[in-house]
Design an enzyme around this catalytic site. Structure first.
Site, mmCIF file in Angstrom:
data_model
loop_
_atom_site.group_PDB
_atom_site.id
_atom_site.type_symbol
_atom_site.label_atom_id
_atom_site.label_comp_id
_atom_site.label_asym_id
_atom_site.label_seq_id
_atom_site.Cartn_x
_atom_site.Cartn_y
_atom_site.Cartn_z
ATOM 1 C CG HIS A 55 9.269 -0.095 -2.164
ATOM 2 N ND1 HIS A 55 9.797 -1.099 -2.950
ATOM 3 C CD2 HIS A 55 8.293 -0.675 -1.418
ATOM 4 C CE1 HIS A 55 9.149 -2.233 -2.708
ATOM 5 N NE2 HIS A 55 8.235 -2.008 -1.782
ATOM 6 C CD GLU A 107 5.781 -5.036 3.280
ATOM 7 O OE1 GLU A 107 4.635 -5.328 2.916
ATOM 8 O OE2 GLU A 107 6.517 -4.256 2.651
ATOM 9 N NE ARG A 149 10.779 -5.376 1.491
ATOM 10 C CZ ARG A 149 9.776 -4.524 1.381
ATOM 11 N NH1 ARG A 149 9.435 -3.773 2.403
ATOM 12 N NH2 ARG A 149 9.112 -4.431 0.271
ATOM 13 C CG HIS A 200 4.698 -1.171 4.616
ATOM 14 N ND1 HIS A 200 4.435 -1.873 3.463
ATOM 15 C CD2 HIS A 200 3.628 -1.377 5.429
ATOM 16 C CE1 HIS A 200 3.265 -2.483 3.573
ATOM 17 N NE2 HIS A 200 2.747 -2.193 4.754
ATOM 18 C CD GLU A 243 4.075 -0.855 -0.590
ATOM 19 O OE1 GLU A 243 3.372 -1.823 -0.923
ATOM 20 O OE2 GLU A 243 4.929 -0.919 0.312
ATOM 21 C CG ASP A 250 8.083 -0.410 1.988
ATOM 22 O OD1 ASP A 250 9.269 -0.283 2.350
ATOM 23 O OD2 ASP A 250 7.519 -1.503 1.882
HETATM 24 C C1 LER Z 1 4.484 -4.741 -0.253
HETATM 25 O O1 LER Z 1 4.034 -3.930 0.772
HETATM 26 C C2 LER Z 1 5.815 -4.320 -0.690
HETATM 27 O O2 LER Z 1 6.435 -3.489 -0.116
HETATM 28 C C3 LER Z 1 6.343 -4.938 -1.896
HETATM 29 O O3 LER Z 1 7.724 -4.765 -1.973
HETATM 30 C C4 LER Z 1 6.009 -6.367 -2.044
HETATM 31 O O4 LER Z 1 6.569 -6.820 -3.208
HETATM 32 MN MN MN Z 2 5.621 -2.385 1.628
#
Ligand code: LER
Ligand code: MN
Length: 280
Positions: free
Chosen positions: A184, A242, A213, A207, A148, A181
């Site tokens: 991110h 998530e 979030r 994710h 990730e 994700d």
């Molecule tokens: C974990 O999946 C994630 O996305 C991170 O930001 C956790 O710190």
């Molecule tokens: Mn994540």
């Protein structure tokens, strides 16, 4: 597409004492419960598998990488703890039938600021050597590794899909790909759909998070374009919501979640799932 929910939404750490979460997730309509494994010693994975089978929900495995689980650390003890921990995750994935172990396993989450060329080179060599060993161990158990990329405040090692692909080129292990994700990617990628397309058949896990979030859909993302990108690469894997309870332990500082993001966590899960099912 199969829809999942991360254990972090409700509990930290997940343990054999919080097995009722599986039933809760199933009731809400999720196909997958993705355990963010903070403390393996409090999880009886055989028991989890037994319960999950009874309920009819899949259990997938994701890692949580505190400072002592850093396979690129200069501290030998931390590298060893990291390796042992990831091997434990792979064993857990084998038991539950999780197709992958996911997460930012290349470094401690929250470690940033490795800037000197020598230090960077040494870190990368440690990670390559250790990941190769881990990938082979995972392959022997028919498990994939979904790396990730994280945003710049959580890692200096892998922020984008492009960097991930460069790393995978050096690693040369077929069973290593991505967990992407949206939280991110929103910070690091110039364009989220293009990043998904760039990952292509290397995408193993996804994710789905709002940009804060919170509840997927209550955000500024263009989900229809995300849907198109996932369709273009024929992605039919897991889409996991998530978010985090504010009680999160192993990676509290990295997650930096200091306030609730929905009326309550059940609302976040319910509304998020409804949105994703309608949209993707
Ligand atoms: C974990 O999946 C994630 O996305 C991170 O930001 C956790 O710190
Ligand atoms: Mn994540």
């Amino acid at each position: 597409m199969k829809y999942g929910i991360s254990s972090y939404v409700w509990v930290s750490p997940f343990s054999s004492y919080t097995l009722d979460q599986l039933q809760h997730a199933k009731h809400m309509g999720f196909d997958i419960y993705e355990i963010g494994v903070e403390s393996p010693e409090v999880i009886d994975i055989e028991l989890v598998k037994e319960e999950a089978d009874k309920i009819g929900i899949a259990v997938h495995i994701c890692g949580a990488f505190g400072q002592r689980r850093d396979i690129g650390s200069d501290v030998k003890e931390y590298r060893e703890e990291g390796m042992q921990y990831i091997k434990t995750l792979i064993d857990m994935a084998e038991v539950t039938g999780s197709p992958y172990v996911a997460g930012p396993m290349y470094a401690a989450t929250g470690k940033t600021g490795v800037t000197g060329a020598g230090e960077r080179k040494r870190q990368r060599e440690y990670v390559l050597e250790n990941m190769k060993y881990i990938a082979e161990y995972a392959a022997s158990k028919n498990v994939k590794l979904a790396l990730e990329p994280l945003n710049r405040f959580e890692t200096d090692f892998m922020n984008t899909v492009y960097q991930g692909l460069m790393f995978m080129d050096d690693l040369k292990q077929d069973n290593v790909g991505f967990l992407l994700d949206t939280f991110h990617m929103n910070i690091e990628e110039k364009d989220i759909p293009s990043a998904i397309r760039l990952a292509g058949n290397k995408l193993y896990d996804f994710h789905a998070c709002a940009n804060d979030r919170g509840t997927p859909g209550e955000d500024h993302f263009n989900w229809l374009e995300i849907k198109k990108a996932l369709a273009d690469i024929n992605y039919d894997g897991s889409v996991v919501i998530e978010s985090f309870t504010t009680d999160i332990k192993e990676i509290a500082r990295a997650v930096s979640l200091w306030r609730p993001l929905a009326k309550d966590q059940d609302t976040l899960a319910r509304e998020g799932l409804k949105f994703l099912k309608n949209t993707l």
